[in-house]
Design an enzyme around this catalytic site. Structure first.
Site: not given
Length: 705
Positions: A572-575
């Site tokens: 879900q996060c921009t890693v």
């Protein structure tokens, strides 16, 4: 004449009274003083950065002074903003002097502005003074003085402008010829003590008329002829021969900036040189014209009688005359504290860009950069970095669009936020980012827009249809009102609608996308063009006749769908590796700057590094279509991808359908992602590929062993 290098005090060898009748003394002069207005330095700064660059060639300028108008205050030679040409074009044609008026009589001058403090100190001031004095002597011998008497008051200034610290070092000189034996003054008194009442009245009236006329008010040197019936006439210097032969009383008049009653002003020095070399020697009378409240003041004006002797040396036009006239010492002024902080910020921000034009990028168009309107979709890690890079390039109109709130995890990676923006549930990202941009640089026109971009694969509930349509319309208006749109959002599907709108509006679109350790930066090609207004059909070729460059979706064989649902936290996060965003953001902005400077603009062809397609003639180097980087190998490649006829965002089919159906088409694409695949033929292509079978030959050819 007495030699004097001072312009801040009277050079006098003995005490003198207001009357020297019957006694002879060396004629002394009240030295000229200068006053340089702040506007002059602001104009010089602009001229230096925008036009002169490293050029140290002499620059013509205009100074101004007027007759003394106060019994205790002398007038100074003043340099104003209009003393300098305003730009390079005016600089090329600035031999014509700036216009003055009765309170600002124009005087020609020259500016020698040095690039370094060391070169300022190393100037040969004596040689410069002689060089400028030689110009005056040449004008006397050529007769130019009789046509333009202001050249007798020629001056020059040497300077060094430290534009980092806004410190200006300067030194003025008023060259005065040293010709022959010094003049001896026999009489020097107020004019009303020399003339009878009739002469005073007639002379005052004549001088007032002279000053009233726009044709003569700025003429610094003139002749006064007084008839036996006390009638006074003011005449131009070119009439000196006629005045000598008419048998009338002749005085050599000039506008005297000095207020002193015991000494005439500095302009008389070169006037006496002119008189001795061109008109007559021996005994002469001169009038030091001064005023009170704009009218001739015969009590403050002086009439002098002097004996001047011819100069054998200066009679030779080829001689290099001796000269004096430097002010006592250089002056320094610092404008940093007096300037408006916002103006200082603008000047400082533009400094590096303007310096780039001196050597490396003379074709850099700062006007285009400052006026281009940029829309940033996404105010996250990429959006913050892109905004900062745009400001560094001089872009002044930035709109940020985002629907999120600042989270606690944002400030360390997203440079426009601080901990304060995270408190109380978090500030709106777009608004907070715009606010920070203005704090960094007050002159930027930054706006934050809170809006959620409608996306395919994210069906719209019935009660949300009106809001989504409103968002679509607002996004279309924003893209239409901006010149450039950056697609900097986190998901693939959020880039679809902006890509379609940019293609339909034929607007520049630049995408930056990040993986964990890879990045893509690309410029979208131009949108499909109408073949003709009659057919209302779209063309697949570019405006230059070649195949269009593709958009972000041209390489896909599936339509954009929901990529956020049913994902783990890391998905879900921009890693990404922290260094990727600054790299990709910088490349995205550099790509835009190169595109804005390309003669074909949005239609510029794609170029590949280290190939014959590279355009070495462009000031910024090649102009790629796509830049793909991989951080583990520290590698980067440039690619070209042409527009696809099956693209779900920029193909002629999709753009035509959008223009025909409008928001109804957008809603159908959002609610039914497979609709785009059906419309563009991707569904048929996928089915055809799935039905294609390969027959493998399992037999081994012994000859190949």
């Amino acid at each position: 004449m007495a030699a004097s290098s001072s312009s801040s005090s009277v050079v006098s060898s003995s005490s003198s009274s207001s009357s020297d009748k019957g006694s002879g003394r060396v004629l002394q002069f009240d030295a000229f003083q200068s006053l340089v207005d702040e506007g002059f330095w602001h104009r010089l700064s602009s001229l230096k950065l925008d036009s002169l660059g490293l050029d140290q060639s002499p620059v013509p300028l205009t100074g101004f002074y007027a007759p003394c108008s106060h019994p205790k205050v002398s007038n100074r030679l003043t340099l104003l903003a209009e003393s300098l040409p305003s730009d390079f074009k005016e600089l090329q044609f600035s031999l014509e002097r700036a216009h003055g008026n009765r309170n600002r009589c124009p005087v020609p001058g020259t500016l020698y502005n040095m690039n370094t403090f060391e070169s300022f100190k190393a100037l040969d001031r004596d040689s410069l003074l002689k060089k400028e004095a030689k110009k005056i002597l040449d004008d006397i011998h050529s007769g130019k003085v009789e046509e333009d008497s202001a050249v007798l008051s020629r001056f020059f200034i040497i300077s060094f402008a430290d534009l980092k610290k806004w410190n200006f070092l300067h030194w003025l000189a008023f060259p005065a010829l040293v010709v022959g034996p010094p003049a001896m003054v026999l009489d020097l008194r107020p004019a009303r003590e020399v003339f009878n009442q009739g002469e005073v009245q007639s002379l005052s009236a004549a001088l007032n008329e002279w000053r009233k006329s726009s044709l003569t008010t700025g003429v610094l040197y003139f002749l006064v002829s007084i008839a036996s019936n006390s009638h006074a006439t003011i005449r131009q210097l070119k009439d000196w021969k006629a005045c000598q032969d008419d048998g009338q009383k002749l005085l050599f008049g000039f506008y005297d900036p000095s207020c002193r009653l015991d000494n005439p002003g500095w302009p008389l020095r070169n006037y006496l040189a002119f008189i001795s070399l061109r008109c007559q020697d021996g005994k002469i009378q001169f009038l030091c014209y001064r005023e009170k409240r704009g009218f001739a003041d015969m009590g403050l004006s002086l009439v002098g009688e002097a004996v001047i002797s011819p100069s054998k040396d200066c009679s030779d036009p080829q001689c290099v005359p001796k000269a004096v006239g430097w002010e006592p010492k250089p002056k320094s002024i610092n404008l940093a504290e007096s300037m408006n902080p916002e103006r200082l910020a603008v000047s400082a921000a533009d400094l590096n860009l303007k310096l780039m034009r001196w050597r490396q990028l003379p074709s850099l168009d700062l006007g285009t950069l400052s006026s281009v309107r940029c829309l940033l979709l996404g105010a996250g890690t990429l959006g913050c970095q892109v905004a900062r890079m745009l400001m560094a390039w001089g872009v002044r109109k930035i709109t940020l669009l985002d629907s999120g709130l600042v989270a606690m995890s944002n400030p360390v990676r997203q440079s426009l936020y601080t901990l304060d923006d995270c408190l109380d549930g978090g500030s709106l990202k777009a608004v907070a980012a715009a606010r920070t941009l203005k704090r960094i640089f007050p002159a930027v026109e930054a706006e934050g827009v809170t809006l959620s971009i409608p996306m395919p694969g994210h069906p719209v509930p019935t009660n949300e249809v009106a809001r989504v349509l409103e968002d679509c319309e607002r996004l279309r208006d924003l893209i239409a009102s901006h010149d450039v749109t950056f697609l900097l959002t986190d998901t693939r599907e959020s880039r679809w609608l902006p890509a379609l709108l940019c293609a339909s509006e034929n607007k520049i679109a630049i995408t930056a996308a990040l993986g964990f350790d890879s990045y893509l930066v690309m410029r979208h090609g131009a949108g499909p063009l109408y073949v003709s207004d009659q057919t209302n059909s779209l063309s697949t070729v570019d405006g230059n006749g070649g195949q269009r460059l593709g958009c972000y979706f041209c390489g896909d064989i599936v339509a954009p769908i929901d990529s956020t649902s049913n994902r783990t936290l890391d998905q879900q996060c921009t890693v990404t590796r922290p260094g990727l965003a600054p790299i990709a953001s910088a490349l995205a902005v550099e790509l835009l700057v190169g595109l804005l400077h390309h003669p074909n603009g949005i239609h510029a062809p794609g170029e590949i590094a280290n190939s014959i397609m590279s355009s070495s003639e462009q000031p910024f180097g090649i102009l790629p279509h796509q830049i793909r980087g991989l951080l583990p190998q520290y590698s980067q490649v440039t690619l070209i991808g042409h527009a696809s006829n099956s693209c779900t965002a920029c193909s002629t089919t999709v753009v035509s359908e959008f223009r025909r159906r409008g928001m109804e088409f957008i809603l159908q694409a959002i609610d039914h992602p497979t609709y785009l695949e059906d419309l563009t033929g991707l569904t048929e292509l996928i089915e055809s590929a799935n039905s294609f079978k390969l027959d493998w030959d399992d037999e081994t050819d012994d000859s190949d062993m």
